[in-house]
Design a protein around this motif. Structure first.
Motif, PDB file in Angstrom:
ATOM      1  N   SER A 105       5.246  39.707   9.631  1.00  0.00           N
ATOM      2  CA  SER A 105       4.037  40.368   9.161  1.00  0.00           C
ATOM      3  C   SER A 105       4.008  41.831   9.575  1.00  0.00           C
ATOM      4  O   SER A 105       3.204  42.589   9.078  1.00  0.00           O
ATOM      5  CB  SER A 105       2.818  39.657   9.699  1.00  0.00           C
TER       6      SER A 105
ATOM      7  N   ARG B 235       5.022  34.102  19.666  1.00  0.00           N
ATOM      8  CA  ARG B 235       5.344  33.068  18.687  1.00  0.00           C
ATOM      9  C   ARG B 235       5.551  33.628  17.294  1.00  0.00           C
ATOM     10  O   ARG B 235       5.399  32.915  16.323  1.00  0.00           O
ATOM     11  CB  ARG B 235       4.217  32.059  18.638  1.00  0.00           C
TER      12      ARG B 235
ATOM     13  N   LEU C 148       6.926  50.359   5.076  1.00  0.00           N
ATOM     14  CA  LEU C 148       7.184  50.605   3.672  1.00  0.00           C
ATOM     15  C   LEU C 148       8.309  51.605   3.592  1.00  0.00           C
ATOM     16  O   LEU C 148       8.162  52.735   4.004  1.00  0.00           O
ATOM     17  CB  LEU C 148       5.926  51.165   3.011  1.00  0.00           C
TER      18      LEU C 148
ATOM     19  N   GLU D 247       3.254  52.021  15.291  1.00  0.00           N
ATOM     20  CA  GLU D 247       1.855  51.624  15.206  1.00  0.00           C
ATOM     21  C   GLU D 247       1.307  51.116  16.509  1.00  0.00           C
ATOM     22  O   GLU D 247       0.103  51.101  16.706  1.00  0.00           O
ATOM     23  CB  GLU D 247       1.712  50.516  14.165  1.00  0.00           C
TER      24      GLU D 247
ATOM     25  N   ASP E  25       5.701  43.870  -3.310  1.00  0.00           N
ATOM     26  CA  ASP E  25       5.471  43.562  -1.897  1.00  0.00           C
ATOM     27  C   ASP E  25       4.887  44.747  -1.168  1.00  0.00           C
ATOM     28  O   ASP E  25       3.980  44.619  -0.341  1.00  0.00           O
ATOM     29  CB  ASP E  25       6.802  43.188  -1.239  1.00  0.00           C
ATOM     30  N   ARG E  26       5.424  45.933  -1.471  1.00  0.00           N
ATOM     31  CA  ARG E  26       4.939  47.109  -0.751  1.00  0.00           C
ATOM     32  C   ARG E  26       3.522  47.469  -1.172  1.00  0.00           C
ATOM     33  O   ARG E  26       2.708  47.854  -0.328  1.00  0.00           O
ATOM     34  CB  ARG E  26       5.901  48.273  -0.987  1.00  0.00           C
TER      35      ARG E  26
ATOM     36  N   THR F 125      11.403  45.399   6.137  1.00  0.00           N
ATOM     37  CA  THR F 125      11.325  46.497   5.177  1.00  0.00           C
ATOM     38  C   THR F 125      10.743  46.070   3.845  1.00  0.00           C
ATOM     39  O   THR F 125      10.670  46.874   2.932  1.00  0.00           O
ATOM     40  CB  THR F 125      12.714  47.082   4.898  1.00  0.00           C
ATOM     41  N   LEU F 126      10.349  44.801   3.729  1.00  0.00           N
ATOM     42  CA  LEU F 126       9.691  44.289   2.532  1.00  0.00           C
ATOM     43  C   LEU F 126      10.528  44.419   1.265  1.00  0.00           C
ATOM     44  O   LEU F 126       9.992  44.544   0.180  1.00  0.00           O
ATOM     45  CB  LEU F 126       8.351  45.006   2.289  1.00  0.00           C
ATOM     46  N   VAL F 127      11.849  44.411   1.390  1.00  0.00           N
ATOM     47  CA  VAL F 127      12.667  44.384   0.181  1.00  0.00           C
ATOM     48  C   VAL F 127      12.685  42.942  -0.292  1.00  0.00           C
ATOM     49  O   VAL F 127      12.970  42.041   0.467  1.00  0.00           O
ATOM     50  CB  VAL F 127      14.104  44.856   0.480  1.00  0.00           C
ATOM     51  N   ASN F 128      12.357  42.740  -1.557  1.00  0.00           N
ATOM     52  CA  ASN F 128      12.236  41.378  -2.057  1.00  0.00           C
ATOM     53  C   ASN F 128      13.497  40.994  -2.812  1.00  0.00           C
ATOM     54  O   ASN F 128      13.784  41.540  -3.871  1.00  0.00           O
ATOM     55  CB  ASN F 128      11.023  41.315  -2.986  1.00  0.00           C
TER      56      ASN F 128
ATOM     57  N   TYR G  42       9.398  31.342   7.331  1.00  0.00           N
ATOM     58  CA  TYR G  42       8.524  30.179   7.422  1.00  0.00           C
ATOM     59  C   TYR G  42       9.292  28.891   7.642  1.00  0.00           C
ATOM     60  O   TYR G  42       8.728  27.829   7.677  1.00  0.00           O
ATOM     61  CB  TYR G  42       7.681  30.053   6.157  1.00  0.00           C
TER      62      TYR G  42
ATOM     63  N   SER H 262       5.440  45.177   9.105  1.00  0.00           N
ATOM     64  CA  SER H 262       6.352  45.682   8.094  1.00  0.00           C
ATOM     65  C   SER H 262       6.262  47.188   8.025  1.00  0.00           C
ATOM     66  O   SER H 262       5.340  47.800   8.544  1.00  0.00           O
ATOM     67  CB  SER H 262       5.994  45.089   6.748  1.00  0.00           C
TER      68      SER H 262
ATOM     69  N   ARG I 275      13.959  32.624   1.426  1.00  0.00           N
ATOM     70  CA  ARG I 275      13.741  34.056   1.351  1.00  0.00           C
ATOM     71  C   ARG I 275      14.861  34.744   2.127  1.00  0.00           C
ATOM     72  O   ARG I 275      15.358  34.219   3.118  1.00  0.00           O
ATOM     73  CB  ARG I 275      12.406  34.437   2.010  1.00  0.00           C
TER      74      ARG I 275
ATOM     75  N   ARG J 160      10.071  43.514  -7.741  1.00  0.00           N
ATOM     76  CA  ARG J 160       9.400  42.702  -6.733  1.00  0.00           C
ATOM     77  C   ARG J 160       9.211  43.439  -5.415  1.00  0.00           C
ATOM     78  O   ARG J 160       8.244  43.202  -4.697  1.00  0.00           O
ATOM     79  CB  ARG J 160      10.207  41.439  -6.480  1.00  0.00           C
ATOM     80  N   THR J 161      10.141  44.304  -5.089  1.00  0.00           N
ATOM     81  CA  THR J 161      10.008  45.043  -3.834  1.00  0.00           C
ATOM     82  C   THR J 161       8.778  45.934  -3.894  1.00  0.00           C
ATOM     83  O   THR J 161       8.018  46.045  -2.929  1.00  0.00           O
ATOM     84  CB  THR J 161      11.257  45.910  -3.607  1.00  0.00           C
TER      85      THR J 161
ATOM     86  N   ARG K 246      15.463  38.399   4.079  1.00  0.00           N
ATOM     87  CA  ARG K 246      14.699  39.561   4.508  1.00  0.00           C
ATOM     88  C   ARG K 246      15.617  40.612   5.093  1.00  0.00           C
ATOM     89  O   ARG K 246      16.620  40.284   5.724  1.00  0.00           O
ATOM     90  CB  ARG K 246      13.674  39.147   5.556  1.00  0.00           C
TER      91      ARG K 246
END
Lengths: 440, 275
Positions: free
Chosen positions: A232, A292, A236, A244, B87-88, A332-335, A297, A234, A320, B83-84, A322
């Motif tokens: 969680s 934790r 951008l 942060e 997500d962002r 890095t939220l690359v899907n 998941y 992440s 997934r 999709r990336t 990541r």
């Protein structure tokens, strides 16, 4: 296009390194099932791991589910079929018939990173064995408390020769070849450990992925893990301007100022008896064992770093993939459009050396994704059953894959211009690019 | 065709894909008759927020249960190409507190996206219902709304943090947490007893319908000879087990990869993807 690149290089418009990078990238992008190289695998069970040695890039080591490990010469074939198809047979095979061989499946077989004189095999019979390649004898073995899923040695280690092993037990154990004993036991995971990877930038940092879904970073010179990846948290793009955590701390301090401090303490005492005191007594390095955070998941089935040591790829049983930035520890939220991945077995991922493509075994095919955008680049279909492992050899830009159908397949670059140049000295008329000879 | 406005009544937002079909928009009055726009025209968008708002207006009306519209993350993936980027964008919208993401218990990686005002409305219904049953301890709902929802933007929260955030309002006890769980705002995690998932209250029957509807459509396609069907005829089927409409399920299945669409001269074809 190839000739144009050569001409540019000739004129000096393209530098040598750039020319090399372009050529490698183009070859890696054109992988297809090799039509001139094949491996005759002697295994009678699913191939679980493949690795080409790091020193010469010449020998391929594979471990299979029938307890056997085999070594192949990748560059020189043992025989030629029909004149130009190179058939590679195994030059060494150790299996259950060997007096000290493994009794159950070999889950991982890796080369000793310094030279090809030793290799290590890890098996479901709870043993990790170190073999001498030339005499095919077991030199050392280590008994683990559970089925061993994964073993790894650091490719850049100069001061230690530790084998990191992950088993169904919750602790990562480091075995030392020099002394024959266990040197470290790393605790922190809550379930078995399926994948291990040493850092490509530091010989002391180890990354482990567990069946509890957490990825932990360990510095073996000090106690405890110093980082747990949290999906969680992440960022951008590539890197945030500042961390942060510095912002969050100041915010929570402001909040507490206005409220009375008595109430939270009574709650802590009633709900979590004694935990406040226990937390203070823990060694600072072990404080992350309370963390934790999960990276996936489900279980983490595969880990791979890029060769520059800046990014980490992880695959999980939640199907997934990541991409993590190692320095900041963020997602890095690359899907990656991963459809279905195998959930019960550790997977071996592969990344090209200029990290542009990542190869993932995806059920019965291997998918190549663009690392930064996550788009599917190519699907390599050739195996008949589930694919377990893949290894990308950067020297020849070849991909080796092993699957449950007991075969090791080779995928080589198929740039047509290149094959034309290679065949000039052989009398292969059919390989000349014939534009009228096409079909769908 | 003009620029798609970000108001809720923009039905021309989806037509950006095929600019020659502007004649279609002349026949449909703006906003009210969403049923006439077929799925084929509205299949892809270029902006996440526009896609979310449009899918929110297309959320099916269910008779027995009153629910605010929510969007599944797989539906979003099927509508926006990159999709990336999705997500962002979701991450930055979450940080701006425009919407909230919830993890659902149907399947490994199912997430539901709900706009903040819809979630607060849904929460108020649930709170009103639970207030009717039990009188004491109901101040926890205000504390939850004021302190927890606006500061914890993730899908899950652990016990320690929940108690410390709730105690900004007053003395939080186990009974308060039980009330929150009974109202459906929190669910315990199966793997870890100290962690809770945030959840959408009274969403149970819809999730059941979701799982059954998915199975029904997949089995419908599997029974065909070549495991494929034209999208326009698939849309017209009536689902027996699910209160949600077919378009909802189709978008979700395309996004999670079970169905893939192929362009043919007669329109889009939906096929079971085997990989």
């Amino acid at each position: 296009m190839w000739c144009e690149a050569v001409r540019l290089r000739e004129r000096g418009e393209l530098r040598a390194r750039r020319f090399e990078a372009v050529a490698r990238a183009r070859r890696a992008a054109s992988l297809a099932l090799s039509n001139r190289k094949e491996f005759a695998t002697p295994h009678h069970g699913a191939v679980n791991s493949v690795q080409v040695d790091l020193t010469e890039g010449r020998y391929l080591l594979s471990g299979a589910s029938d307890g056997s490990a085999a070594i192949f010469d990748v560059q020189n074939a043992t025989e030629y079929e029909a004149g130009f198809i190179a058939k590679h047979r195994s030059i060494l095979l150790v299996d259950k018939q060997h007096e000290n061989g493994h009794k159950f499946a070999v889950s991982m077989a890796i080369w000793y990173p310094v030279d090809t004189g030793l290799f290590v095999t890890a098996s479901f019979d709870q043993y990790v064995k170190v073999w001498d390649t030339n005499s095919a004898q077991v030199v050392m073995d280590f008994k683990m408390p559970g089925k061993v899923y994964s073993a790894a040695m650091s490719p850049i280690a100069t001061t230690h020769m530790l084998i990191a092993t992950g088993s169904a037990d919750v602790q990562v154990r480091l075995c030392d070849i020099a002394s024959g004993a266990f040197t470290h036991t790393l605790s922190g995971h809550r379930d078995g450990i399926m994948s291990l990877e040493w850092s490509a930038s530091s010989e002391w940092i180890l990354m482990s992925g567990g069946c509890d879904g957490a990825i932990r970073f360990w510095d073996i010179r000090r106690a405890g893990c110093f980082c747990v990846l949290d999906q969680s948290r992440s960022q951008l793009g590539r890197r945030p301007p500042f961390l942060e955590s510095t912002v969050e701390k100041s915010y929570s301090v402001q909040q507490r100022k206005g409220k009375s401090n008595k109430k939270p303490q009574t709650l802590h005492k009633s709900q979590i008896p004694g935990q406040g005191q226990i937390q203070q007594r823990l060694h600072p390095g072990l404080s992350t064992s309370q963390n934790r955070a999960t990276a996936h998941y489900g279980a983490v089935t595969g880990l791979r770093t890029t060769t520059d040591g800046m990014y980490l790829l992880s695959s999980g049983s939640d199907s997934r993939l990541r991409l993590w930035d190692i320095d900041s520890g963020r997602n890095t939220l690359v899907n990656f459009e991963a459809m279905r991945l195998q959930t019960s077995k550790p997977l071996q991922l592969a990344v090209t050396e200029d990290p542009s493509l990542v190869f993932v075994p995806c059920m019965a095919s291997i998918k190549a994704y663009n690392l930064w955008s996550g788009m599917t680049f190519q699907t390599l279909r050739g195996h008949y059953e589930l694919v377990n492992c893949c290894y990308y050899s950067a020297q020849e830009q070849e991909l080796f894959t092993g699957s449950n159908d007991r075969q090791i397949l080779v995928w080589s670059p198929s740039t047509p211009d290149f094959t034309e140049m290679e065949d000039d000295d052989r009398r292969q008329k059919d390989f000349v690019a014939d534009e009228d000879n096409w079909s769908d | 065709m003009g620029e798609p406005s970000s108001s809720y009544s923009s039905s021309s937002g989806g037509k950006r894909k095929r600019p020659c079909s502007s004649s279609n928009s002349d026949e449909h009055p703006v906003g009210r008759t969403q049923i006439y726009t077929s799925l084929e025209d509205n299949l892809s968008f270029s902006d996440t927020l526009i896609a979310l708002q449009l899918m929110r207006t297309q959320f099916p009306k269910i008779e027995k249960v009153v629910t605010q519209p929510f969007i599944l993350q797989s539906q979003l993936y099927s509508s926006v190409k990159d999709r990336t980027q999705v997500d962002r964008d979701l991450e930055s919208l979450k940080k701006d507190k425009v919407l909230r993401v919830f993890k659902l218990n149907t399947g490994q990686d199912d997430h539901a996206i709900m706009f903040m005002e819809d979630y607060l409305k849904q929460m108020m219904f649930a709170v009103k219902r639970s207030r009717g049953k039990d009188q004491d301890g109901t101040e926890v709902f205000e504390w939850f709304e004021r302190y927890v929802i606006h500061s914890k933007l993730d899908v899950s929260i652990d016990h320690h943090e929940l108690c410390s955030l709730l105690s900004h309002g007053g003395d939080a006890t186990e009974k308060h947490i039980t009330l929150l769980m009974n109202a459906g705002l929190l669910t315990r995690q199966l793997i870890d007893p100290n962690m809770y998932w945030f959840s959408i209250p009274s969403i149970g029957p819809i999730l059941k319908g979701l799982a059954q509807g998915r199975k029904e459509i997949i089995s419908l396609l599997n029974r065909k000879k070549y495991k494929e069907m034209l999208l326009s005829s698939l849309e017209k089927t009536r689902l027996r087990f699910s209160p949600l409409d077919v378009r909802f399920h189709i978008r979700d299945l395309i996004g999670s990869g079970h169905i893939k669409t192929v362009q043919t001269p007669t329109g889009l074809l939906a096929r079971i993807s085997k990989d």
